[in-house]
Design a protein around this motif. Sequence first.
Motif, PDB file in Angstrom:
ATOM      1  N   PRO A 146       0.026  -5.823  -0.181  1.00  0.00           N
ATOM      2  CA  PRO A 146      -0.887  -5.189  -1.131  1.00  0.00           C
ATOM      3  C   PRO A 146      -1.535  -6.225  -2.037  1.00  0.00           C
ATOM      4  O   PRO A 146      -0.884  -7.163  -2.479  1.00  0.00           O
ATOM      5  CB  PRO A 146       0.005  -4.234  -1.913  1.00  0.00           C
ATOM      6  CG  PRO A 146       1.391  -4.688  -1.684  1.00  0.00           C
ATOM      7  CD  PRO A 146       1.411  -5.470  -0.404  1.00  0.00           C
TER       8      PRO A 146
ATOM      9  N   VAL B 189      -4.420  -6.567  -5.311  1.00  0.00           N
ATOM     10  CA  VAL B 189      -5.310  -5.957  -6.282  1.00  0.00           C
ATOM     11  C   VAL B 189      -6.563  -6.811  -6.303  1.00  0.00           C
ATOM     12  O   VAL B 189      -6.506  -8.007  -6.581  1.00  0.00           O
ATOM     13  CB  VAL B 189      -4.670  -5.902  -7.684  1.00  0.00           C
ATOM     14  CG1 VAL B 189      -5.651  -5.343  -8.700  1.00  0.00           C
ATOM     15  CG2 VAL B 189      -3.394  -5.079  -7.646  1.00  0.00           C
TER      16      VAL B 189
ATOM     17  N   THR C 165      -5.181  -5.299   6.682  1.00  0.00           N
ATOM     18  CA  THR C 165      -4.025  -5.547   5.829  1.00  0.00           C
ATOM     19  C   THR C 165      -2.779  -5.645   6.701  1.00  0.00           C
ATOM     20  O   THR C 165      -2.658  -4.936   7.699  1.00  0.00           O
ATOM     21  CB  THR C 165      -3.823  -4.428   4.786  1.00  0.00           C
ATOM     22  OG1 THR C 165      -3.548  -3.195   5.449  1.00  0.00           O
ATOM     23  CG2 THR C 165      -5.045  -4.281   3.897  1.00  0.00           C
TER      24      THR C 165
ATOM     25  N   ASP D 288       0.868  -3.400   4.570  1.00  0.00           N
ATOM     26  CA  ASP D 288       0.353  -2.462   3.570  1.00  0.00           C
ATOM     27  C   ASP D 288      -0.703  -1.585   4.223  1.00  0.00           C
ATOM     28  O   ASP D 288      -1.517  -2.082   5.012  1.00  0.00           O
ATOM     29  CB  ASP D 288      -0.276  -3.217   2.396  1.00  0.00           C
ATOM     30  CG  ASP D 288      -0.840  -2.292   1.339  1.00  0.00           C
ATOM     31  OD1 ASP D 288      -0.108  -1.402   0.867  1.00  0.00           O
ATOM     32  OD2 ASP D 288      -2.020  -2.463   0.977  1.00  0.00           O
TER      33      ASP D 288
ATOM     34  N   GLY E 260      -2.175   0.821   2.005  1.00  0.00           N
ATOM     35  CA  GLY E 260      -2.888   1.340   0.843  1.00  0.00           C
ATOM     36  C   GLY E 260      -2.415   2.701   0.381  1.00  0.00           C
ATOM     37  O   GLY E 260      -3.096   3.360  -0.387  1.00  0.00           O
ATOM     38  N   ASP E 261      -1.253   3.137   0.818  1.00  0.00           N
ATOM     39  CA  ASP E 261      -0.715   4.442   0.437  1.00  0.00           C
ATOM     40  C   ASP E 261       0.153   4.272  -0.807  1.00  0.00           C
ATOM     41  O   ASP E 261       1.271   3.777  -0.726  1.00  0.00           O
ATOM     42  CB  ASP E 261       0.104   5.024   1.598  1.00  0.00           C
ATOM     43  CG  ASP E 261       0.596   6.438   1.341  1.00  0.00           C
ATOM     44  OD1 ASP E 261       0.557   6.891   0.179  1.00  0.00           O
ATOM     45  OD2 ASP E 261       1.030   7.087   2.303  1.00  0.00           O
ATOM     46  N   GLN E 262      -0.361   4.687  -1.960  1.00  0.00           N
ATOM     47  CA  GLN E 262       0.375   4.535  -3.220  1.00  0.00           C
ATOM     48  C   GLN E 262       1.648   5.383  -3.247  1.00  0.00           C
ATOM     49  O   GLN E 262       2.617   5.031  -3.894  1.00  0.00           O
ATOM     50  CB  GLN E 262      -0.523   4.909  -4.403  1.00  0.00           C
ATOM     51  CG  GLN E 262      -1.758   4.059  -4.524  1.00  0.00           C
ATOM     52  CD  GLN E 262      -1.459   2.584  -4.748  1.00  0.00           C
ATOM     53  OE1 GLN E 262      -0.380   2.205  -5.177  1.00  0.00           O
ATOM     54  NE2 GLN E 262      -2.418   1.730  -4.448  1.00  0.00           N
ATOM     55  N   GLU E 263       1.634   6.515  -2.539  1.00  0.00           N
ATOM     56  CA  GLU E 263       2.806   7.394  -2.529  1.00  0.00           C
ATOM     57  C   GLU E 263       3.913   6.869  -1.614  1.00  0.00           C
ATOM     58  O   GLU E 263       5.080   7.197  -1.801  1.00  0.00           O
ATOM     59  CB  GLU E 263       2.399   8.804  -2.121  1.00  0.00           C
ATOM     60  CG  GLU E 263       1.512   9.472  -3.157  1.00  0.00           C
ATOM     61  CD  GLU E 263       1.112  10.879  -2.775  1.00  0.00           C
ATOM     62  OE1 GLU E 263       1.824  11.508  -1.974  1.00  0.00           O
ATOM     63  OE2 GLU E 263       0.085  11.334  -3.288  1.00  0.00           O
ATOM     64  N   ASP E 264       3.551   6.097  -0.610  1.00  0.00           N
ATOM     65  CA  ASP E 264       4.534   5.509   0.297  1.00  0.00           C
ATOM     66  C   ASP E 264       4.163   4.057   0.559  1.00  0.00           C
ATOM     67  O   ASP E 264       3.466   3.747   1.517  1.00  0.00           O
ATOM     68  CB  ASP E 264       4.598   6.281   1.617  1.00  0.00           C
ATOM     69  CG  ASP E 264       5.679   5.740   2.560  1.00  0.00           C
ATOM     70  OD1 ASP E 264       6.440   4.826   2.151  1.00  0.00           O
ATOM     71  OD2 ASP E 264       5.752   6.210   3.699  1.00  0.00           O
ATOM     72  N   PRO E 265       4.639   3.154  -0.303  1.00  0.00           N
ATOM     73  CA  PRO E 265       4.273   1.737  -0.162  1.00  0.00           C
ATOM     74  C   PRO E 265       5.126   0.972   0.850  1.00  0.00           C
ATOM     75  O   PRO E 265       5.140  -0.256   0.835  1.00  0.00           O
ATOM     76  CB  PRO E 265       4.483   1.204  -1.576  1.00  0.00           C
ATOM     77  CG  PRO E 265       5.599   2.043  -2.118  1.00  0.00           C
ATOM     78  CD  PRO E 265       5.396   3.414  -1.511  1.00  0.00           C
TER      79      PRO E 265
END
Length: 165
Positions: free
Chosen positions: A44, A46, A56, A59, A61-66
């Motif tokens: 990930p 930023v 990528t 990663d 890009g899933d904030q709920e399942d990193p």
Amino acid sequence: MAGRPEAGERLMAWMSTVPDALDALVAAFRAAPGLSGVKVFDGPVVTASGQMEAVTVGDVGDQEDPTAVEGQNTREGLAATPDREQYAIRCAVLVLNGSGDASAARRRAYQLLGEVGGVLAADQRLGGTVMIAQLGSSTLAQDQDENGALATIAFTVEVDAFTRR
């Protein structure tokens, strides 16, 4: 007793191939001629980058399942070493088409996934890091906003390897 170190003998540490496999994937994708001009991210990141195409590694890009890697280890045969590890490295291809052309974004994303598959087919051992690495499952997500049409293909690189000791 067999399998136990003798007095004064040093026991070798168990080591997963996951870190080496992640590094090998990033290096292979960055060096691939078919991915020239495509930003390859290691995990990930930023960024406020206006990058229109990216891959990528580790990663999606899933904030709920990193989750970056998911796998399991098993004993191989009757030997005490090495263990067999099988894992899936989560990756993604992202293509943003600024003119909002969903078809163009989707087609380009699958073209880049084809390049990724070609990189893996050319070196399934990731430079000797693992026994075999190949494309696994994939999913397509599409989005449309003021920036254009975004096609995201989340995919796994399925790995089979022996741990190191």
